[in-house]
Design an enzyme around this catalytic site. Structure first.
Site, PDB file in Angstrom:
ATOM      1  CB  SER A 134      -1.008  -0.149   1.234  1.00 25.30           C
ATOM      2  OG  SER A 134      -1.423   1.394   1.511  1.00 25.30           O
ATOM      3  CD  GLU A 136      -2.248   5.352   4.767  1.00 24.12           C
ATOM      4  OE1 GLU A 136      -1.756   5.400   5.582  1.00 24.12           O
ATOM      5  OE2 GLU A 136      -2.506   6.308   4.192  1.00 24.12           O
ATOM      6  CE1 TYR A 158      -4.142  -1.550   5.771  1.00 26.98           C
ATOM      7  CE2 TYR A 158      -2.965   0.549   4.906  1.00 26.98           C
ATOM      8  CZ  TYR A 158      -3.619  -0.890   4.851  1.00 26.98           C
ATOM      9  OH  TYR A 158      -3.768  -1.267   3.420  1.00 26.98           O
TER      10      TYR A 158
HETATM   11  P1  NAP Z   1     -11.385  -4.854   1.952  1.00 25.55           P
HETATM   12  O1  NAP Z   1     -12.475  -4.605   1.351  1.00 25.55           O
HETATM   13  O2  NAP Z   1     -11.544  -4.253   3.514  1.00 25.55           O
HETATM   14  O3  NAP Z   1     -11.302  -6.131   2.122  1.00 25.55           O
HETATM   15  C1  NAP Z   1     -10.452  -7.001   3.048  1.00 25.55           C
HETATM   16  C2  NAP Z   1     -10.543  -8.373   2.992  1.00 25.55           C
HETATM   17  O4  NAP Z   1      -9.853  -9.119   4.115  1.00 25.55           O
HETATM   18  C3  NAP Z   1     -12.112  -8.866   3.223  1.00 25.55           C
HETATM   19  O5  NAP Z   1     -12.179 -10.187   2.285  1.00 25.55           O
HETATM   20  C4  NAP Z   1     -11.898  -9.502   4.909  1.00 25.55           C
HETATM   21  O6  NAP Z   1     -12.684 -10.793   4.848  1.00 25.55           O
HETATM   22  C5  NAP Z   1     -10.523 -10.032   4.545  1.00 25.55           C
HETATM   23  N1  NAP Z   1      -9.913 -10.476   5.920  1.00 25.55           N
HETATM   24  C6  NAP Z   1      -9.796  -9.754   7.120  1.00 25.55           C
HETATM   25  N2  NAP Z   1      -9.479 -10.390   7.985  1.00 25.55           N
HETATM   26  C7  NAP Z   1      -9.009 -11.477   7.605  1.00 25.55           C
HETATM   27  C8  NAP Z   1      -8.331 -12.817   8.125  1.00 25.55           C
HETATM   28  N3  NAP Z   1      -8.013 -12.650   9.304  1.00 25.55           N
HETATM   29  N4  NAP Z   1      -8.081 -13.879   7.427  1.00 25.55           N
HETATM   30  C9  NAP Z   1      -8.384 -13.855   6.143  1.00 25.55           C
HETATM   31  N5  NAP Z   1      -9.110 -12.782   5.753  1.00 25.55           N
HETATM   32  C10 NAP Z   1      -9.320 -11.758   6.535  1.00 25.55           C
HETATM   33  O7  NAP Z   1     -10.017  -4.434   1.322  1.00 25.55           O
HETATM   34  P2  NAP Z   1      -9.942  -4.008  -0.230  1.00 25.55           P
HETATM   35  O8  NAP Z   1      -9.859  -2.530  -0.395  1.00 25.55           O
HETATM   36  O9  NAP Z   1     -10.335  -4.855  -1.061  1.00 25.55           O
HETATM   37  O10 NAP Z   1      -8.233  -4.099  -0.397  1.00 25.55           O
HETATM   38  C11 NAP Z   1      -7.604  -5.437  -0.658  1.00 25.55           C
HETATM   39  C12 NAP Z   1      -6.216  -5.498  -0.239  1.00 25.55           C
HETATM   40  O11 NAP Z   1      -5.378  -4.524  -0.593  1.00 25.55           O
HETATM   41  C13 NAP Z   1      -5.917  -5.219   1.377  1.00 25.55           C
HETATM   42  O12 NAP Z   1      -4.903  -5.821   2.057  1.00 25.55           O
HETATM   43  C14 NAP Z   1      -5.690  -3.769   1.527  1.00 25.55           C
HETATM   44  O13 NAP Z   1      -4.740  -3.599   2.873  1.00 25.55           O
HETATM   45  C15 NAP Z   1      -4.909  -3.558   0.286  1.00 25.55           C
HETATM   46  N6  NAP Z   1      -5.031  -2.079  -0.233  1.00 25.55           N
HETATM   47  C16 NAP Z   1      -6.104  -1.561  -0.723  1.00 25.55           C
HETATM   48  C17 NAP Z   1      -6.204  -0.196  -1.064  1.00 25.55           C
HETATM   49  C18 NAP Z   1      -7.224   0.428  -1.283  1.00 25.55           C
HETATM   50  O14 NAP Z   1      -7.147   1.572  -1.748  1.00 25.55           O
HETATM   51  N7  NAP Z   1      -8.449  -0.242  -1.619  1.00 25.55           N
HETATM   52  C19 NAP Z   1      -4.745   0.465  -1.420  1.00 25.55           C
HETATM   53  C20 NAP Z   1      -3.513  -0.278  -1.072  1.00 25.55           C
HETATM   54  C21 NAP Z   1      -3.587  -1.368  -0.648  1.00 25.55           C
HETATM   55  P3  NAP Z   1     -13.953 -10.838   5.631  1.00 25.55           P
HETATM   56  O15 NAP Z   1     -15.198 -10.678   4.694  1.00 25.55           O
HETATM   57  O16 NAP Z   1     -13.994 -12.307   6.437  1.00 25.55           O
HETATM   58  O17 NAP Z   1     -13.872  -9.728   6.672  1.00 25.55           O
HETATM   59  O1  F7E Z   2      -9.139   8.043   4.038  1.00 22.85           O
HETATM   60  C1  F7E Z   2      -9.214  11.471   5.000  1.00 22.85           C
HETATM   61  C2  F7E Z   2      -8.320  10.505   5.847  1.00 22.85           C
HETATM   62  O2  F7E Z   2      -9.935   6.050   5.039  1.00 22.85           O
HETATM   63  C3  F7E Z   2      -8.413   8.841   3.041  1.00 22.85           C
HETATM   64  C4  F7E Z   2      -7.438   2.275   2.486  1.00 22.85           C
HETATM   65  O3  F7E Z   2      -7.789   1.525   1.346  1.00 22.85           O
HETATM   66  O4  F7E Z   2      -5.937   3.543   0.974  1.00 22.85           O
HETATM   67  C5  F7E Z   2      -6.868   3.674   2.189  1.00 22.85           C
HETATM   68  O5  F7E Z   2      -6.447   4.244   3.294  1.00 22.85           O
HETATM   69  C6  F7E Z   2      -8.313  10.350   3.719  1.00 22.85           C
HETATM   70  C7  F7E Z   2      -7.378  10.402   5.072  1.00 22.85           C
HETATM   71  O6  F7E Z   2      -8.494   5.783   3.166  1.00 22.85           O
HETATM   72  C8  F7E Z   2     -12.493  11.174   7.039  1.00 22.85           C
HETATM   73  O7  F7E Z   2      -7.884  11.303   7.202  1.00 22.85           O
HETATM   74  C9  F7E Z   2     -11.358  12.979   6.266  1.00 22.85           C
HETATM   75  O8  F7E Z   2      -6.469  11.336   4.997  1.00 22.85           O
HETATM   76  O9  F7E Z   2     -10.602   6.793   2.691  1.00 22.85           O
HETATM   77  P1  F7E Z   2      -9.655   6.655   3.822  1.00 22.85           P
HETATM   78  P2  F7E Z   2      -6.886   5.743   3.347  1.00 22.85           P
HETATM   79  O10 F7E Z   2      -6.611   6.006   5.185  1.00 22.85           O
HETATM   80  O11 F7E Z   2      -5.987   6.701   2.498  1.00 22.85           O
HETATM   81  C10 F7E Z   2      -4.619   3.102   1.294  1.00 22.85           C
HETATM   82  C11 F7E Z   2      -3.904   3.096   0.199  1.00 22.85           C
HETATM   83  C12 F7E Z   2      -4.888   1.830   1.831  1.00 22.85           C
HETATM   84  O12 F7E Z   2      -3.993   0.902   1.625  1.00 22.85           O
HETATM   85  C13 F7E Z   2      -5.736   1.377   3.034  1.00 22.85           C
HETATM   86  O13 F7E Z   2      -6.223   0.044   3.066  1.00 22.85           O
HETATM   87  O14 F7E Z   2      -9.699  10.999   4.098  1.00 22.85           O
HETATM   88  N1  F7E Z   2     -10.631  11.730   5.977  1.00 22.85           N
HETATM   89  N2  F7E Z   2     -12.500  12.481   6.982  1.00 22.85           N
HETATM   90  C14 F7E Z   2     -11.551  10.680   6.349  1.00 22.85           C
HETATM   91  N3  F7E Z   2     -11.434   9.385   6.313  1.00 22.85           N
HETATM   92  C15 F7E Z   2     -12.419   8.318   6.472  1.00 22.85           C
HETATM   93  N4  F7E Z   2     -12.329   7.346   6.485  1.00 22.85           N
HETATM   94  N5  F7E Z   2     -13.356   9.273   7.111  1.00 22.85           N
HETATM   95  C16 F7E Z   2     -13.549  10.310   7.282  1.00 22.85           C
HETATM   96  O15 F7E Z   2     -14.594  10.962   7.769  1.00 22.85           O
END
Ligand code: NAP
Ligand code: F7E
Length: 343
Positions: A134, A136, A158
């Site tokens: 990520s 992050e 995270y």
């Molecule tokens: P998501 O919608 O939150 O999905 C997370 C998945 O992880 C769910 O299927 C959940 O299953 C599973 N999980 C949670 N705890 C687990 C455990 N103990 N064992 C096995 N599975 C488990 O996340 P996403 O947005 O699809 O992201 C997919 C991956 O990419 C994650 O690793 C995230 O950190 C990474 N990522 C996401 C973004 C983004 O912007 N979306 C960016 C960079 C990286 P349950 O249904 O069982 O809870």
């Molecule tokens: O926040 C600001 C918050 O929670 C984005 C995950 O998929 O992307 C995601 O992480 C921004 C942050 O995503 C609210 O402070 C303001 O600056 O949508 P977010 P994230 O933290 O960037 C990365 C790449 C991942 O890997 C992660 O799994 O928005 N913000 N006000 C807020 N965010 C939330 N959630 N809620 C608010 O009310």
């Protein structure tokens, strides 16, 4: 013969899009699901009826060995994680167990099933491994935009957990010759995004406010800047990384940035409303350590993988708002029918 893929996190946003993508390419796809009667499993089952499932949990080493042994995959995509950054301060140990040690457990499962030792390196036909790293991990950025060489300075438990998984994947590549790669993905969203993430929180609120079901939207830091893309585009990059001759990490993002304030303005404009009439800043939603700015330099992905995003940010917000308007409209109609007692 059809390729076999095992996806952890199949019930999440990316897991569902990746499963659909791989199925469309003729793969046989297994999803790792956890827990008894996981309600998210039904949701993904409805989307893709050809999916198979195998039980397992990233917290349980034995279950991962059994799953890999049973599926005998060509490719493993490790998308399972606790992915909500804000939650990681409240449950840092759990997040570390799942997102960091969970990666090690999956790498070990692949190593054990493949019979790899440091003296016996992986050969052709080995299981290929994708780790969901990520942006992050860059956190307090030292340069912008960020590329594969940018220094890691995570700002949350995270981010730290993801840095561990990222480095461990590289270590298994170097120690055992494993085909393991990390995709360093920037924020990607869709109508399937969890409601706790800011874009979906906004699109859900805009739909509710438009239909008169909600009055205000409470948010934290409006100045945070992100590189937001469409999840359906990003899963294509995951597969392409595993289809290369060499295991190489890639940054994936659009290279375009918007602030949370921009996101709110664009979303409210989609329904002809002024965001300033509805948004309230709530200091309780500001994070202990914020990531102020993330912007991807995806030159390597564009050149090596031929990857390009297909949807820009205003189109993405519109897609999400329209989807939530349809959903909110259906729910309101259903509630009205129920309250009229016509069932
Ligand atoms: P998501 O919608 O939150 O999905 C997370 C998945 O992880 C769910 O299927 C959940 O299953 C599973 N999980 C949670 N705890 C687990 C455990 N103990 N064992 C096995 N599975 C488990 O996340 P996403 O947005 O699809 O992201 C997919 C991956 O990419 C994650 O690793 C995230 O950190 C990474 N990522 C996401 C973004 C983004 O912007 N979306 C960016 C960079 C990286 P349950 O249904 O069982 O809870
Ligand atoms: O926040 C600001 C918050 O929670 C984005 C995950 O998929 O992307 C995601 O992480 C921004 C942050 O995503 C609210 O402070 C303001 O600056 O949508 P977010 P994230 O933290 O960037 C990365 C790449 C991942 O890997 C992660 O799994 O928005 N913000 N006000 C807020 N965010 C939330 N959630 N809620 C608010 O009310």
């Amino acid at each position: 013969m059809a390729k076999r893929a095992l996806i952890t996190g199949i019930t999440g946003q990316d897991g569902s899009y990746l499963a659909e993508h791989l199925l469309s390419l003729g793969y046989q796809v297994w999803g790792l699901t956890r827990g008894q009667a996981n309600p998210h499993k039904m949701r993904v089952q409805k989307l893709a009826s050809e999916l198979s499932f195998v039980d397992g949990d990233l917290m349980d080493q034995g279950s991962l060995v059994s799953a890999v042994d049973r599926v005998q995959p060509d490719e493993v995509y490790n998308l399972g994680a606790i992915s909500f950054v804000a939650m990681s301060w409240q449950q840092a140990e759990l997040v570390t167990e799942v997102n960091a040690v969970g990666v090690l457990r999956m790498l070990e499962a692949i190593r054990m099933v493949s019979g790899l030792t440091t003296s016996r390196q992986a050969a052709d036909g080995q299981i290929r491994f994708y780790q969901a790293s990520s942006s992050e991990m860059f956190g307090k950025v030292t340069e912008s935009p960020q590329n594969e060489q940018t220094v890691l300075h995570p700002r949350s438990p995270y981010g730290v957990s993801k840095a561990y998984g990222h480095l461990m994947t590289r270590n298994y590549r170097e120690s055992y010759g494993m085909f393991g790669v990390s995709g360093i993905l920037f924020n990607h969203e869709s109508p399937r995004r969890g409601p706790e993430f800011v874009t979906r929180k906004i699109s859900l609120a805009v739909a509710q406010i438009k239909l008169g079901l909600q009055k205000e939207l409470r948010l934290g830091n409006l100045d945070a800047v992100r590189d937001w893309g469409f999840a359906g585009d990003y899963v294509r990059a995951m597969r392409l990384m595993l289809a290369q001759d060499e295991p190489v990490d890639h940054v994936v993002g659009t290279g375009r940035v918007h602030s949370v304030r921009d996101a709110v303005r664009i979303a409210f404009e989609c329904v002809g409303l002024n965001w300033e009439d509805h948004v309230v800043v709530d200091p309780a939603l500001v994070r202990p350590a914020e990531v102020e700015l993330l912007c991807a330099d995806s030159t390597r992905a564009r050149e090596n993988l031929g990857w390009e995003p297909s949807i820009d940010f205003p189109e993405l917000m519109q897609m999400m708002v329209e989807s939530d308007l349809r959903r909110a409209g259906r729910e309101r109609d259903y509630a009205e029918v129920l309250s009229a007692g016509s069932w």
